[in-house]
Design an enzyme around this catalytic site. Sequence first.
Site, short mmCIF file in Angstrom:
data_model
loop_
_atom_site.label_atom_id
_atom_site.label_comp_id
_atom_site.label_asym_id
_atom_site.label_seq_id
_atom_site.Cartn_x
_atom_site.Cartn_y
_atom_site.Cartn_z
N THR A 156 -55.89 1.04 11.02
CA THR A 156 -55.68 2.49 11.02
C THR A 156 -56.87 3.23 10.41
OG1 THR A 156 -53.33 2.08 10.70
CG2 THR A 156 -54.12 4.29 10.16
N ARG A 184 -42.01 0.96 18.53
CA ARG A 184 -42.22 0.54 17.13
C ARG A 184 -43.08 1.58 16.38
NH1 ARG A 184 -47.00 -0.70 13.88
NH2 ARG A 184 -46.35 -2.10 12.24
N VAL A 185 -42.65 1.94 15.19
CA VAL A 185 -43.41 2.87 14.37
C VAL A 185 -43.82 2.14 13.10
CG1 VAL A 185 -43.29 5.04 13.07
CG2 VAL A 185 -42.16 4.87 15.28
N GLY A 186 -45.09 2.22 12.77
CA GLY A 186 -45.58 1.57 11.56
C GLY A 186 -45.52 2.50 10.36
N ASP A 187 -46.23 2.15 9.32
CA ASP A 187 -46.25 2.96 8.10
C ASP A 187 -47.06 4.24 8.26
OD1 ASP A 187 -48.53 1.15 8.35
OD2 ASP A 187 -49.24 2.14 6.53
N THR A 207 -53.45 0.88 5.00
CA THR A 207 -53.65 0.23 6.30
C THR A 207 -53.28 -1.24 6.17
OG1 THR A 207 -55.29 -0.29 8.02
CG2 THR A 207 -56.13 -0.11 5.78
N GLY A 208 -52.83 -1.82 7.27
CA GLY A 208 -52.39 -3.21 7.24
C GLY A 208 -51.06 -3.34 7.95
N GLY A 210 -47.69 -2.58 8.77
CA GLY A 210 -46.89 -1.42 8.42
C GLY A 210 -45.54 -1.75 7.79
#
Length: 316
Positions: A156, A184-187, A207-208, A210
Amino acid sequence: MKTTDQWNFIATWKMSLEGVRRASRVLGEGQSLERAVVEAVKTVEDEVAYCSVGYGGLPNRNGEVELDAAYMDGDTLKAGGVMAVRDIKNPVEVACRLSKYERNCFLAGEGAMTFARRHRFALRNMLTPEAAERFKTAKIEKDLLERQEAYDGHDTVCVIGRDAGGSMACGVSTSGLFLKHPGRVGDSPIIGSGFYADSGVGAAAATGVGEDIMRGCLSYAVVGRMACGCPVQEACENVLADHTAKLRRIGRSCGSMSVIAMDREGRVGAATNLELFPFAVGNMAGECHTVAAKQTDGRIEIFEPDEEEWKKYEVD
Ligand code: ASP
């Protein structure tokens, strides 16, 4: 570069350097911090070479590029985000516009895309031939849902900025994990997990993987430590170390996670569980550098990698 110096920008990964340069110029020309942060993120979104942000981003398991982005104003705590959107050229622009609203400021999927179309944001087919080719050759295994890791080396783009008056802001954008489940939704677009900015305290972004970052609301946790008087570098290190230790203690595996932060004076910090986590810093005088954090035996070191060390960090 010294983390104790005052900086106007800090941003994740080597890919953000050009964006940080652009942000420094924009702010130096007298434009707003908001414009500077958004322009920095857009610079990365528009660069086809980066496989995990904007144009050129790698697709989900249906072969579609779905993007997440967010923006937060540290003076007003107003924030906006878009999740799992397709065919929007610069998702961070839409997120920034949404941050102007009191309600309905985080939109997902079709609703977010309808908003973007209605407000005439630029549209584009975000799937490049190169990304389509990588999708074709990727092996989609049955148990991928449980084993997915962040795409090595890119991830990100998170940009934190501070202007001369002490206002702070943060913008983030990503295509998330390669071959993720559609929807899918990440952090990244989740306030407090992927980003947080409070001009009275400081800002942080992550970042990483999520799912692991969200379990610890890492960005808010870093800002929360700073609010209690913890110096920015210590806040980053302590939050990441505590969260990693907790995940291990409860028997969870722990994917890659990195955080960046800036305190309200412009001092910066970073922490990672990777061997090398590059990030960029910049100021209005036009000094912009890429540096890195590395983790060895639980200790974080911030340093300027030499050529040999950069070689270990392979990007495409
Ligand atoms: N945090 C992003 C996500 O999980 C990806 C990354 O930063 O590597 O979608």
